[in-house]
Write a protein that holds these residues in place. Structure first.
Motif, PDB file in Angstrom:
ATOM      1  N   ILE A 212      -4.612  11.648  -5.757  1.00 37.14           N
ATOM      2  CA  ILE A 212      -5.277  10.976  -4.424  1.00 37.14           C
ATOM      3  C   ILE A 212      -3.589  10.700  -3.409  1.00 37.14           C
ATOM      4  O   ILE A 212      -3.593  10.478  -2.471  1.00 37.14           O
ATOM      5  CB  ILE A 212      -5.769   9.744  -4.466  1.00 37.14           C
ATOM      6  CG1 ILE A 212      -7.274  10.024  -4.716  1.00 37.14           C
ATOM      7  CG2 ILE A 212      -6.104   9.202  -3.258  1.00 37.14           C
ATOM      8  CD1 ILE A 212      -8.297   9.021  -4.810  1.00 37.14           C
ATOM      9  N   ALA A 213      -3.183  10.211  -4.525  1.00 35.94           N
ATOM     10  CA  ALA A 213      -1.609   9.548  -4.242  1.00 35.94           C
ATOM     11  C   ALA A 213      -0.603  10.952  -3.159  1.00 35.94           C
ATOM     12  O   ALA A 213      -0.013  11.241  -2.616  1.00 35.94           O
ATOM     13  CB  ALA A 213      -1.138   8.801  -5.039  1.00 35.94           C
ATOM     14  N   LEU A 214      -0.669  11.908  -4.115  1.00 33.52           N
ATOM     15  CA  LEU A 214      -0.105  13.137  -4.296  1.00 33.52           C
ATOM     16  C   LEU A 214      -0.742  13.770  -2.961  1.00 33.52           C
ATOM     17  O   LEU A 214      -0.020  14.447  -1.669  1.00 33.52           O
ATOM     18  CB  LEU A 214       0.027  14.268  -5.347  1.00 33.52           C
ATOM     19  CG  LEU A 214       0.958  13.720  -6.395  1.00 33.52           C
ATOM     20  CD1 LEU A 214       0.453  15.476  -7.441  1.00 33.52           C
ATOM     21  CD2 LEU A 214       1.923  14.448  -6.111  1.00 33.52           C
TER      22      LEU A 214
ATOM     23  N   MET B   7       1.199  11.447   0.275  1.00 37.54           N
ATOM     24  CA  MET B   7       2.304  12.141   0.634  1.00 37.54           C
ATOM     25  C   MET B   7       2.773  13.926   0.693  1.00 37.54           C
ATOM     26  O   MET B   7       3.264  12.906   2.050  1.00 37.54           O
ATOM     27  CB  MET B   7       2.815  12.230  -1.302  1.00 37.54           C
ATOM     28  CG  MET B   7       2.780  10.651  -2.062  1.00 37.54           C
ATOM     29  SD  MET B   7       3.506  10.971  -3.224  1.00 37.54           S
ATOM     30  CE  MET B   7       5.079  11.656  -3.432  1.00 37.54           C
ATOM     31  N   ALA B   8       1.795  14.099   0.585  1.00 41.15           N
ATOM     32  CA  ALA B   8       1.516  15.726   1.295  1.00 41.15           C
ATOM     33  C   ALA B   8       1.078  15.787   2.410  1.00 41.15           C
ATOM     34  O   ALA B   8       1.770  16.664   3.038  1.00 41.15           O
ATOM     35  CB  ALA B   8       1.084  16.712   0.647  1.00 41.15           C
ATOM     36  N   THR B   9       0.288  15.127   3.597  1.00 34.96           N
ATOM     37  CA  THR B   9       0.357  14.884   4.373  1.00 34.96           C
ATOM     38  C   THR B   9       0.953  13.666   5.296  1.00 34.96           C
ATOM     39  O   THR B   9       0.277  13.537   6.192  1.00 34.96           O
ATOM     40  CB  THR B   9      -1.874  14.702   4.251  1.00 34.96           C
ATOM     41  OG1 THR B   9      -1.419  13.601   3.689  1.00 34.96           O
ATOM     42  CG2 THR B   9      -2.185  15.926   3.599  1.00 34.96           C
ATOM     43  N   HIS B  10       1.735  12.948   4.744  1.00 35.21           N
ATOM     44  CA  HIS B  10       2.147  11.604   5.410  1.00 35.21           C
ATOM     45  C   HIS B  10       2.870  12.716   6.414  1.00 35.21           C
ATOM     46  O   HIS B  10       3.133  11.817   7.578  1.00 35.21           O
ATOM     47  CB  HIS B  10       3.159  11.197   4.488  1.00 35.21           C
ATOM     48  CG  HIS B  10       3.902   9.804   4.773  1.00 35.21           C
ATOM     49  ND1 HIS B  10       3.470   9.093   5.609  1.00 35.21           N
ATOM     50  CD2 HIS B  10       5.113   9.983   4.770  1.00 35.21           C
ATOM     51  CE1 HIS B  10       4.830   8.498   5.674  1.00 35.21           C
ATOM     52  NE2 HIS B  10       5.373   8.786   5.765  1.00 35.21           N
TER      53      HIS B  10
ATOM     54  N   ILE C  85      10.768  11.411  -2.385  1.00 35.46           N
ATOM     55  CA  ILE C  85       9.894  10.672  -3.009  1.00 35.46           C
ATOM     56  C   ILE C  85       9.407  11.730  -4.754  1.00 35.46           C
ATOM     57  O   ILE C  85       8.928  12.006  -4.752  1.00 35.46           O
ATOM     58  CB  ILE C  85       9.428   9.548  -2.758  1.00 35.46           C
ATOM     59  CG1 ILE C  85       7.852  10.106  -2.200  1.00 35.46           C
ATOM     60  CG2 ILE C  85       9.966   8.574  -1.851  1.00 35.46           C
ATOM     61  CD1 ILE C  85       6.906   9.399  -1.604  1.00 35.46           C
ATOM     62  N   ALA C  86       9.522  10.904  -5.503  1.00 36.53           N
ATOM     63  CA  ALA C  86       9.061  10.435  -6.501  1.00 36.53           C
ATOM     64  C   ALA C  86       7.914   9.924  -7.254  1.00 36.53           C
ATOM     65  O   ALA C  86       8.087   8.819  -7.299  1.00 36.53           O
ATOM     66  CB  ALA C  86      10.351  10.459  -8.036  1.00 36.53           C
ATOM     67  N   LEU C  87       6.931  10.822  -7.749  1.00 33.43           N
ATOM     68  CA  LEU C  87       5.455   9.249  -7.745  1.00 33.43           C
ATOM     69  C   LEU C  87       6.070   9.049  -9.201  1.00 33.43           C
ATOM     70  O   LEU C  87       5.811  10.027 -10.457  1.00 33.43           O
ATOM     71  CB  LEU C  87       4.404  10.248  -7.467  1.00 33.43           C
ATOM     72  CG  LEU C  87       3.276   9.763  -8.212  1.00 33.43           C
ATOM     73  CD1 LEU C  87       2.787   8.049  -7.160  1.00 33.43           C
ATOM     74  CD2 LEU C  87       2.206   9.896  -7.905  1.00 33.43           C
ATOM     75  N   VAL C  88       5.713   8.155  -9.859  1.00 35.72           N
ATOM     76  CA  VAL C  88       5.535   7.543 -11.196  1.00 35.72           C
ATOM     77  C   VAL C  88       3.720   7.000 -11.865  1.00 35.72           C
ATOM     78  O   VAL C  88       3.748   6.036 -10.626  1.00 35.72           O
ATOM     79  CB  VAL C  88       6.378   6.919 -11.463  1.00 35.72           C
ATOM     80  CG1 VAL C  88       6.455   6.466 -12.212  1.00 35.72           C
ATOM     81  CG2 VAL C  88       8.244   7.539 -11.377  1.00 35.72           C
TER      82      VAL C  88
ATOM     83  N   LEU D 132       0.760  -1.245   0.227  1.00 37.50           N
ATOM     84  CA  LEU D 132      -0.474   0.169   0.050  1.00 37.50           C
ATOM     85  C   LEU D 132       0.986   1.340  -0.133  1.00 37.50           C
ATOM     86  O   LEU D 132       1.760   1.108   0.305  1.00 37.50           O
ATOM     87  CB  LEU D 132      -1.196   0.045   1.276  1.00 37.50           C
ATOM     88  CG  LEU D 132      -1.850  -0.910   1.781  1.00 37.50           C
ATOM     89  CD1 LEU D 132      -2.497  -0.772   2.798  1.00 37.50           C
ATOM     90  CD2 LEU D 132      -2.806  -1.123  -0.358  1.00 37.50           C
ATOM     91  N   LEU D 133       0.416   2.800  -0.621  1.00 36.25           N
ATOM     92  CA  LEU D 133       0.976   3.330  -0.704  1.00 36.25           C
ATOM     93  C   LEU D 133       1.723   4.487   0.780  1.00 36.25           C
ATOM     94  O   LEU D 133       2.915   3.841   0.894  1.00 36.25           O
ATOM     95  CB  LEU D 133       0.148   4.535  -1.710  1.00 36.25           C
ATOM     96  CG  LEU D 133       0.873   6.178  -1.551  1.00 36.25           C
ATOM     97  CD1 LEU D 133       2.015   5.946  -2.283  1.00 36.25           C
ATOM     98  CD2 LEU D 133      -0.129   7.077  -2.131  1.00 36.25           C
ATOM     99  N   SER D 134       0.700   4.007   1.641  1.00 36.35           N
ATOM    100  CA  SER D 134       0.987   4.015   3.105  1.00 36.35           C
ATOM    101  C   SER D 134       1.985   3.576   3.717  1.00 36.35           C
ATOM    102  O   SER D 134       2.578   3.919   4.902  1.00 36.35           O
ATOM    103  CB  SER D 134      -0.175   4.531   3.737  1.00 36.35           C
ATOM    104  OG  SER D 134      -0.194   2.562   4.199  1.00 36.35           O
ATOM    105  N   ASP D 135       2.214   2.108   3.049  1.00 36.32           N
ATOM    106  CA  ASP D 135       3.762   1.419   3.894  1.00 36.32           C
ATOM    107  C   ASP D 135       4.415   2.137   2.910  1.00 36.32           C
ATOM    108  O   ASP D 135       5.836   2.038   3.320  1.00 36.32           O
ATOM    109  CB  ASP D 135       3.155  -0.026   3.428  1.00 36.32           C
ATOM    110  CG  ASP D 135       1.944  -0.325   4.274  1.00 36.32           C
ATOM    111  OD1 ASP D 135       1.901   0.037   5.157  1.00 36.32           O
ATOM    112  OD2 ASP D 135       1.459  -1.247   3.975  1.00 36.32           O
TER     113      ASP D 135
END
Length: 71
Positions: free
Chosen positions: A61-63, A66-69, A19-22, A9-12
């Motif tokens: 959603i992923a961005l 990532m921004a709120t992580h 990081i860069a999102l692809v 999962l993205l959270s893991d």
């Protein structure tokens, strides 16, 4: 790399490093060679009743995640 072809999962996958999102193309997803060059592949936690999201929604959603992580 954001793909549905993984159990991670993205959270893991998010950590303290930058990081860069692809993301892949609409429909076909990410090319195999592109996936092979990603350090880690991750997916969004979506319902089993939903096959996938379109790439712009998935990226948004992923961005946000990532921004709120906070990493």
């Amino acid at each position: 790399g954001l793909t549905g072809h993984t159990e991670t999962l993205l959270s893991d996958a998010l950590g303290p490093k930058r990081i860069a999102l692809v993301v892949g193309a609409e429909g076909e997803g990410m090319r195999q060679n592109t996936e092979a060059h990603c350090d880690i592949l991750a997916k969004l936690p979506i319902s089993d009743r939903v096959e996938s999201l379109n790439v712009s929604n998935a990226a948004a959603i992923a961005l946000y995640a990532m921004a709120t992580h906070g990493g």
